[in-house]
Write an enzyme that holds these catalytic residues in place. Structure first.
Site, PDB file in Angstrom:
ATOM      1  N   LYS A 131       0.859  -1.184   0.000  1.00 49.88           N
ATOM      2  CA  LYS A 131       0.000   0.000   0.000  1.00 49.88           C
ATOM      3  C   LYS A 131       0.892   1.229   0.000  1.00 49.88           C
ATOM      4  CE  LYS A 131      -3.563   2.466   2.553  1.00 49.88           C
ATOM      5  NZ  LYS A 131      -4.618   2.391   3.571  1.00 49.88           N
ATOM      6  N   LYS A 146      -2.140  -1.511  -3.866  1.00 47.46           N
ATOM      7  CA  LYS A 146      -3.005  -0.342  -3.796  1.00 47.46           C
ATOM      8  C   LYS A 146      -2.179   0.928  -3.855  1.00 47.46           C
ATOM      9  CE  LYS A 146      -6.002   2.022  -0.623  1.00 47.46           C
ATOM     10  NZ  LYS A 146      -6.366   2.193   0.739  1.00 47.46           N
TER      11      LYS A 146
HETATM   12  C1  PBG Z   1      -7.606   3.305   5.502  1.00 44.78           C
HETATM   13  C2  PBG Z   1      -7.818   3.264   4.053  1.00 44.78           C
HETATM   14  C3  PBG Z   1      -7.615   4.266   3.083  1.00 44.78           C
HETATM   15  C4  PBG Z   1      -8.079   3.765   1.882  1.00 44.78           C
HETATM   16  C5  PBG Z   1      -8.515   2.463   2.131  1.00 44.78           C
HETATM   17  N1  PBG Z   1      -8.322   2.171   3.473  1.00 44.78           N
HETATM   18  C6  PBG Z   1      -7.150   5.666   3.231  1.00 44.78           C
HETATM   19  C7  PBG Z   1      -5.769   5.960   3.546  1.00 44.78           C
HETATM   20  O1  PBG Z   1      -4.911   5.101   3.701  1.00 44.78           O
HETATM   21  O2  PBG Z   1      -5.524   7.163   3.687  1.00 44.78           O
HETATM   22  C8  PBG Z   1      -8.119   4.493   0.575  1.00 44.78           C
HETATM   23  C9  PBG Z   1      -9.094   3.973  -0.418  1.00 44.78           C
HETATM   24  C10 PBG Z   1      -9.382   4.870  -1.556  1.00 44.78           C
HETATM   25  O3  PBG Z   1      -8.751   5.916  -1.787  1.00 44.78           O
HETATM   26  O4  PBG Z   1     -10.311   4.523  -2.292  1.00 44.78           O
HETATM   27  N2  PBG Z   1      -6.313   3.252   5.946  1.00 44.78           N
END
Ligand code: PBG
Length: 324
Positions: free
Chosen positions: A195, A248
């Site tokens: 991520k 992601k």
């Molecule tokens: C929570 C989380 C996030 C997203 C999914 N889970 C936000 C982040 O990490 O700031 C983002 C998903 C998206 O942008 O569609 N940690």
């Protein structure tokens, strides 16, 4: 054979021929649909930066999930927006928390739907970070215990799959341990393994009301420049017991999806995140592109890169088209 005998265009002459030699085909089974749930009844709050997406009260989320399931989408993933936030994100692991109640309602209404939950603290902390704060930074090990409690409480509510998105070190092992200890050895973990600290999460933070109040997430999410490190992250999560691994965002990281799938051969998910959705919707609104084409091309490219599962806000809309 060579040109002029060889002509690649022969198989592109009409849609029937193109369909016959198409290598990648999308189906509604490829999708997992994110749903934002909040308190209330009859609530469908439009999310400004994500046209067509809403914050739902539980009853409305049930309707949306029923539609998705009816269109052949096998799974949803829940994000909670609690009324109260605090420093330790108590709402995340409260047995009567918003996500816990939503899971129960969804499983009751659509028993065969896979109800997954996002396991993270950022929507529940008043500072908006994904863990507890010590000395101005997110404390890794103290956070693990809270994430484990959150995952167990989701499983107890009936969740079919838990998906940690916090990027703390050791969270997959901590979750596996806690789930197994509480009798949830059968619940799979989908790790947000690679991520990245991405600017494409902007619209999500509006939707989930979770922007960090100070600093950013670069001390725990990955540097967008790093591919080798992404493979190490995935490898570690697999060693810790992840059943599915995720990359992601998706579109700016297609190379990572491909490498993860080839290297590990694991069930691989990709998150077509909020900013990727918003770009398509913005182009469509401005008359700068065809929204439907942009959507289907985006999803097809993510699958072509190697994703077995795509988390996408387009899930319901795309399934409607694919179903004809
Ligand atoms: C929570 C989380 C996030 C997203 C999914 N889970 C936000 C982040 O990490 O700031 C983002 C998903 C998206 O942008 O569609 N940690």
């Amino acid at each position: 054979m060579q040109f002029p005998q060889l002509r690649m265009r022969r198989l592109r002459r009409n849609e029937t021929l193109r369909r016959m030699v198409r290598e990648t085909t999308l189906t509604p089974s490829d999708f997992m649909v994110p749903l934002f749930v909040r308190e209330g009844t009859g609530v469908r709050n439009p999310i400004g930066s994500m046209p067509g997406q809403f914050q739902f009260s539980i009853d409305e989320a049930v309707k949306e999930a029923r539609d998705a399931w009816g269109l052949g989408v096998p799974a949803v993933i829940l994000f909670g927006i609690p009324d109260q936030k605090d420093a330790v994100g108590s709402g995340a692991y409260a047995n009567d928390g918003i996500v816990q109640r939503a899971v129960a309602a969804l499983k009751d209404a659509v028993p065969d739907l896979c109800v997954a939950t996002d396991v993270c603290l950022c929507e529940y902390t008043d500072h908006g970070h994904c863990g507890v704060i010590e000395d101005g930074d997110v404390a890794n090990d103290a956070t693990l215990e809270l994430l484990a409690r959150e995952a167990v409480s989701h499983a107890r509510a009936g969740a079919d799959l838990v998906a940690p998105s916090d990027m703390m070190d050791g969270r997959v092992a901590a979750l596996r341990d806690a789930l197994d200890g509480e009798g949830f050895g059968h619940i799979p973990i989908m790790a947000y393994a690679a991520k990245f600290a991405s600017s494409f999460y902007g619209p999500f933070r509006d939707a989930a009301e979770s922007p960090p109040k100070f600093g950013d997430r670069r001390s725990y999410q990955m540097d967008p420049a790093n591919a080798e490190e992404a493979l190490r992250e995935v490898e570690l999560d697999i060693q810790e017991g992840a059943d599915l691994v995720m990359v992601k965002p998706a579109l700016p990281y297609l190379d990572i999806i491909r490498r993860v799938k080839e290297r590990f051969g694991y069930p691989t998910a990709a998150y077509n995140v909020s900013g990727e959705y918003a770009m398509v919707k913005a182009m469509d609104r401005l008359g700068w592109g065809d929204g439907r084409g942009l959507m289907l091309e985006s999803l097809t490219s993510i699958k072509r890169a190697g994703a077995d599962l795509i988390l996408t806000y387009f899930g319901v809309e795309a399934a409607r088209i694919l179903q004809g």
